[in-house]
Write a protein that holds these residues in place. Sequence first.
Motif, PDB file in Angstrom:
ATOM      1  N   ARG A 182       0.923  -1.103  -0.017  1.00 26.74           N
ATOM      2  CA  ARG A 182       0.028   0.086   0.211  1.00 26.74           C
ATOM      3  C   ARG A 182       0.762   1.246   0.013  1.00 26.74           C
ATOM      4  NH1 ARG A 182      -3.194  -3.131  -2.097  1.00 26.74           N
ATOM      5  NH2 ARG A 182      -5.206  -4.009  -0.747  1.00 26.74           N
ATOM      6  N   ALA A 183       1.983   0.957   0.816  1.00 30.49           N
ATOM      7  CA  ALA A 183       2.885   2.200   0.723  1.00 30.49           C
ATOM      8  C   ALA A 183       3.404   2.623  -0.711  1.00 30.49           C
ATOM      9  CB  ALA A 183       4.039   2.164   1.572  1.00 30.49           C
ATOM     10  N   SER A 184       3.745   1.713  -1.563  1.00 26.26           N
ATOM     11  CA  SER A 184       4.088   2.008  -2.904  1.00 26.26           C
ATOM     12  C   SER A 184       3.035   2.143  -3.794  1.00 26.26           C
ATOM     13  CB  SER A 184       4.908   0.461  -3.340  1.00 26.26           C
ATOM     14  OG  SER A 184       3.887  -0.347  -3.514  1.00 26.26           O
ATOM     15  N   GLY A 185       1.910   2.408  -3.519  1.00 17.96           N
ATOM     16  CA  GLY A 185       0.780   2.532  -4.145  1.00 17.96           C
ATOM     17  C   GLY A 185       0.229   1.414  -5.126  1.00 17.96           C
ATOM     18  N   ASP A 186       0.434   0.213  -4.483  1.00 15.81           N
ATOM     19  CA  ASP A 186      -0.147  -1.083  -5.226  1.00 15.81           C
ATOM     20  C   ASP A 186      -1.535  -1.459  -4.634  1.00 15.81           C
ATOM     21  OD1 ASP A 186      -0.749  -3.421  -5.901  1.00 15.81           O
ATOM     22  OD2 ASP A 186       1.234  -4.390  -5.590  1.00 15.81           O
ATOM     23  N   HIS A 187      -2.459  -1.189  -5.313  1.00 11.99           N
ATOM     24  CA  HIS A 187      -3.862  -1.399  -4.562  1.00 11.99           C
ATOM     25  C   HIS A 187      -4.389  -2.816  -5.149  1.00 11.99           C
ATOM     26  CE1 HIS A 187      -3.435   2.593  -3.334  1.00 11.99           C
ATOM     27  NE2 HIS A 187      -3.535   3.295  -4.649  1.00 11.99           N
ATOM     28  N   THR A 188      -3.453  -3.578  -5.554  1.00  9.10           N
ATOM     29  CA  THR A 188      -4.042  -5.182  -5.929  1.00  9.10           C
ATOM     30  C   THR A 188      -5.095  -5.630  -4.651  1.00  9.10           C
ATOM     31  OG1 THR A 188      -2.116  -5.384  -7.128  1.00  9.10           O
ATOM     32  CG2 THR A 188      -3.319  -7.295  -6.473  1.00  9.10           C
ATOM     33  N   PRO A 189      -6.069  -6.313  -4.823  1.00  7.42           N
ATOM     34  CA  PRO A 189      -6.836  -6.659  -3.881  1.00  7.42           C
ATOM     35  C   PRO A 189      -6.118  -7.686  -3.127  1.00  7.42           C
ATOM     36  CG  PRO A 189      -7.764  -7.195  -5.957  1.00  7.42           C
ATOM     37  CD  PRO A 189      -6.847  -6.337  -6.179  1.00  7.42           C
ATOM     38  N   VAL A 190      -6.377  -7.647  -1.683  1.00  4.44           N
ATOM     39  CA  VAL A 190      -5.451  -8.656  -0.684  1.00  4.44           C
ATOM     40  C   VAL A 190      -6.592  -9.347   0.046  1.00  4.44           C
ATOM     41  CG1 VAL A 190      -4.073  -8.759   0.930  1.00  4.44           C
ATOM     42  CG2 VAL A 190      -3.272  -7.408  -0.939  1.00  4.44           C
ATOM     43  N   MET A 191      -6.580 -10.659   0.053  1.00  6.53           N
ATOM     44  CA  MET A 191      -7.276 -11.530   1.109  1.00  6.53           C
ATOM     45  C   MET A 191      -6.147 -11.963   2.179  1.00  6.53           C
ATOM     46  SD  MET A 191      -9.159 -14.824   0.426  1.00  6.53           S
ATOM     47  CE  MET A 191     -10.240 -14.257  -0.492  1.00  6.53           C
ATOM     48  N   MET A 192      -6.396 -11.678   3.178  1.00  4.66           N
ATOM     49  CA  MET A 192      -5.513 -12.339   4.405  1.00  4.66           C
ATOM     50  C   MET A 192      -6.003 -13.682   4.999  1.00  4.66           C
ATOM     51  SD  MET A 192      -3.744  -8.853   6.034  1.00  4.66           S
ATOM     52  CE  MET A 192      -2.007  -9.816   6.106  1.00  4.66           C
ATOM     53  N   LEU A 193      -5.025 -14.446   5.380  1.00  4.08           N
ATOM     54  CA  LEU A 193      -5.295 -15.725   6.019  1.00  4.08           C
ATOM     55  C   LEU A 193      -4.692 -15.685   7.353  1.00  4.08           C
ATOM     56  CD1 LEU A 193      -4.638 -18.350   3.008  1.00  4.08           C
ATOM     57  CD2 LEU A 193      -6.647 -16.915   3.393  1.00  4.08           C
ATOM     58  N   GLU A 236     -10.837 -10.751  16.886  1.00  6.62           N
ATOM     59  CA  GLU A 236     -11.456  -9.546  16.126  1.00  6.62           C
ATOM     60  C   GLU A 236     -10.526  -8.296  15.970  1.00  6.62           C
ATOM     61  OE1 GLU A 236     -14.555  -6.644  18.019  1.00  6.62           O
ATOM     62  OE2 GLU A 236     -15.441  -8.409  17.208  1.00  6.62           O
ATOM     63  N   VAL A 237      -9.584  -8.400  17.097  1.00  3.53           N
ATOM     64  CA  VAL A 237      -8.639  -7.310  16.858  1.00  3.53           C
ATOM     65  C   VAL A 237      -7.484  -7.474  15.905  1.00  3.53           C
ATOM     66  CG1 VAL A 237      -6.523  -6.087  18.110  1.00  3.53           C
ATOM     67  CG2 VAL A 237      -8.486  -6.753  19.390  1.00  3.53           C
ATOM     68  N   ASP A 238      -7.266  -8.666  15.545  1.00  5.13           N
ATOM     69  CA  ASP A 238      -6.267  -9.119  14.279  1.00  5.13           C
ATOM     70  C   ASP A 238      -7.124  -8.652  13.070  1.00  5.13           C
ATOM     71  OD1 ASP A 238      -3.908 -10.271  15.422  1.00  5.13           O
ATOM     72  OD2 ASP A 238      -5.483 -11.595  16.495  1.00  5.13           O
ATOM     73  N   GLN A 239      -8.420  -9.138  13.088  1.00  3.29           N
ATOM     74  CA  GLN A 239      -8.910  -8.762  11.848  1.00  3.29           C
ATOM     75  C   GLN A 239      -9.210  -7.263  11.372  1.00  3.29           C
ATOM     76  OE1 GLN A 239     -12.637 -10.984  11.274  1.00  3.29           O
ATOM     77  NE2 GLN A 239     -12.086 -12.746  12.583  1.00  3.29           N
ATOM     78  N   VAL A 240      -9.468  -6.625  12.427  1.00  7.11           N
ATOM     79  CA  VAL A 240      -9.502  -5.077  12.031  1.00  7.11           C
ATOM     80  C   VAL A 240      -8.130  -4.634  11.916  1.00  7.11           C
ATOM     81  CG1 VAL A 240     -10.081  -2.803  13.467  1.00  7.11           C
ATOM     82  CG2 VAL A 240     -11.377  -4.695  14.108  1.00  7.11           C
ATOM     83  N   LEU A 241      -6.985  -5.021  12.519  1.00  6.92           N
ATOM     84  CA  LEU A 241      -5.755  -4.634  12.165  1.00  6.92           C
ATOM     85  C   LEU A 241      -5.474  -4.943  10.961  1.00  6.92           C
ATOM     86  CD1 LEU A 241      -3.080  -3.633  13.304  1.00  6.92           C
ATOM     87  CD2 LEU A 241      -2.413  -6.084  13.956  1.00  6.92           C
ATOM     88  N   GLY A 242      -5.727  -6.117  10.276  1.00  8.89           N
ATOM     89  CA  GLY A 242      -5.535  -6.356   8.703  1.00  8.89           C
ATOM     90  C   GLY A 242      -6.311  -5.427   7.786  1.00  8.89           C
ATOM     91  N   LEU A 243      -7.641  -5.153   8.258  1.00  8.68           N
ATOM     92  CA  LEU A 243      -8.285  -4.205   7.361  1.00  8.68           C
ATOM     93  C   LEU A 243      -7.679  -2.793   7.426  1.00  8.68           C
ATOM     94  CD1 LEU A 243     -11.822  -5.408   8.302  1.00  8.68           C
ATOM     95  CD2 LEU A 243     -10.808  -5.811   6.167  1.00  8.68           C
ATOM     96  N   GLY A 244      -7.184  -2.478   8.852  1.00  7.76           N
ATOM     97  CA  GLY A 244      -6.603  -1.066   8.945  1.00  7.76           C
ATOM     98  C   GLY A 244      -5.639  -0.941   8.024  1.00  7.76           C
ATOM     99  N   PHE A 245      -4.621  -2.074   8.029  1.00  7.85           N
ATOM    100  CA  PHE A 245      -3.481  -1.897   6.978  1.00  7.85           C
ATOM    101  C   PHE A 245      -3.927  -2.070   5.487  1.00  7.85           C
ATOM    102  CE2 PHE A 245      -0.625  -3.916  10.458  1.00  7.85           C
ATOM    103  CZ  PHE A 245      -0.431  -2.867  10.878  1.00  7.85           C
ATOM    104  N   GLY A 246      -5.187  -2.201   5.141  1.00  3.44           N
ATOM    105  CA  GLY A 246      -5.310  -1.996   3.757  1.00  3.44           C
ATOM    106  C   GLY A 246      -5.923  -3.375   3.195  1.00  3.44           C
ATOM    107  N   ALA A 247      -6.173  -4.355   3.730  1.00  2.00           N
ATOM    108  CA  ALA A 247      -6.614  -5.515   3.255  1.00  2.00           C
ATOM    109  C   ALA A 247      -8.227  -5.549   2.745  1.00  2.00           C
ATOM    110  CB  ALA A 247      -6.582  -6.696   4.356  1.00  2.00           C
ATOM    111  N   ASP A 248      -8.351  -6.444   1.851  1.00  2.00           N
ATOM    112  CA  ASP A 248      -9.730  -6.243   1.288  1.00  2.00           C
ATOM    113  C   ASP A 248     -10.616  -7.167   1.785  1.00  2.00           C
ATOM    114  OD1 ASP A 248      -9.655  -4.136  -1.012  1.00  2.00           O
ATOM    115  OD2 ASP A 248      -7.874  -5.311  -1.156  1.00  2.00           O
ATOM    116  N   SER A 249     -10.081  -8.420   2.376  1.00  2.43           N
ATOM    117  CA  SER A 249     -10.835  -9.351   2.990  1.00  2.43           C
ATOM    118  C   SER A 249      -9.965 -10.282   3.826  1.00  2.43           C
ATOM    119  CB  SER A 249     -11.503 -10.460   1.745  1.00  2.43           C
ATOM    120  OG  SER A 249     -12.051 -11.444   2.118  1.00  2.43           O
TER     121      SER A 249
END
Length: 228
Positions: A70-81, A87-100
């Motif tokens: 995200r810092a490099s401007g790459d907006h490719t959709p990201v699904m995190m596993l 719940e905190v980890d999910q919010v953290l991932g979304l906060g970093f720019g994850a899409d799912s």
Amino acid sequence: MAKETILVVDDEAPIRQAIQAGFMGEGIDVDEAADGGEALQMLEKKHYSLVILDVMMPDVSGYTVLQKMRASGDHTPVMMLSGKSDEVDQVLGLGFGADSYLTKPFRISVLIQNAKALIRRTREYSVQVQEIRRGPFVADTLRMECFKNGRELNLTGRELTLFRFFMEHPGQVFTKEQLYQHVWNEAAVDDNTIMVYIKRIRDKIEDDPKNPVYLKTIRGIGYRFDGE
């Protein structure tokens, strides 16, 4: 979707192989990376339709890869596993720019369904040649970029999708349920996800995010975009 290529990043070979086998059955190509460092090198050389990214990996974590993307401007959709269901980890991932976000263990059929939905939405928004103007904002839907007074806002793919939806319906109030149905194409509503994305968008479009002028909360109902 036969020409789509997905990058799967996970330090567990059996998981990578299972995901690859599932997508091969759908006619989708898959590249593999065994760690975050290898993934970053591959992302510099090739564009992917989707990145499926494990959170917990040695040396370079999934969160680090996502942040660098995200810092490099790459907006490719990201699904995190993740093996974490917190719940905190999910919010953290979304906060970093994850899409799912998908929690292990998962069913390959569910992962594929979610992945195809992410790719489809990104492709639908990127192929439409049009420019949306609302007040100080301009959304270039071909280049997947958004500007405020000529300054790029650097929205992620999902942030831009949600903000574009608001820009297309100025002055209209939407409930969380409606946003999920229109933007996520899902009936089940995750309040935390909506709240995270609204906060992230406000942080980028508002002069004072704590006192929003453009993206307003309508107490007890939902959200409204006032772009003029």
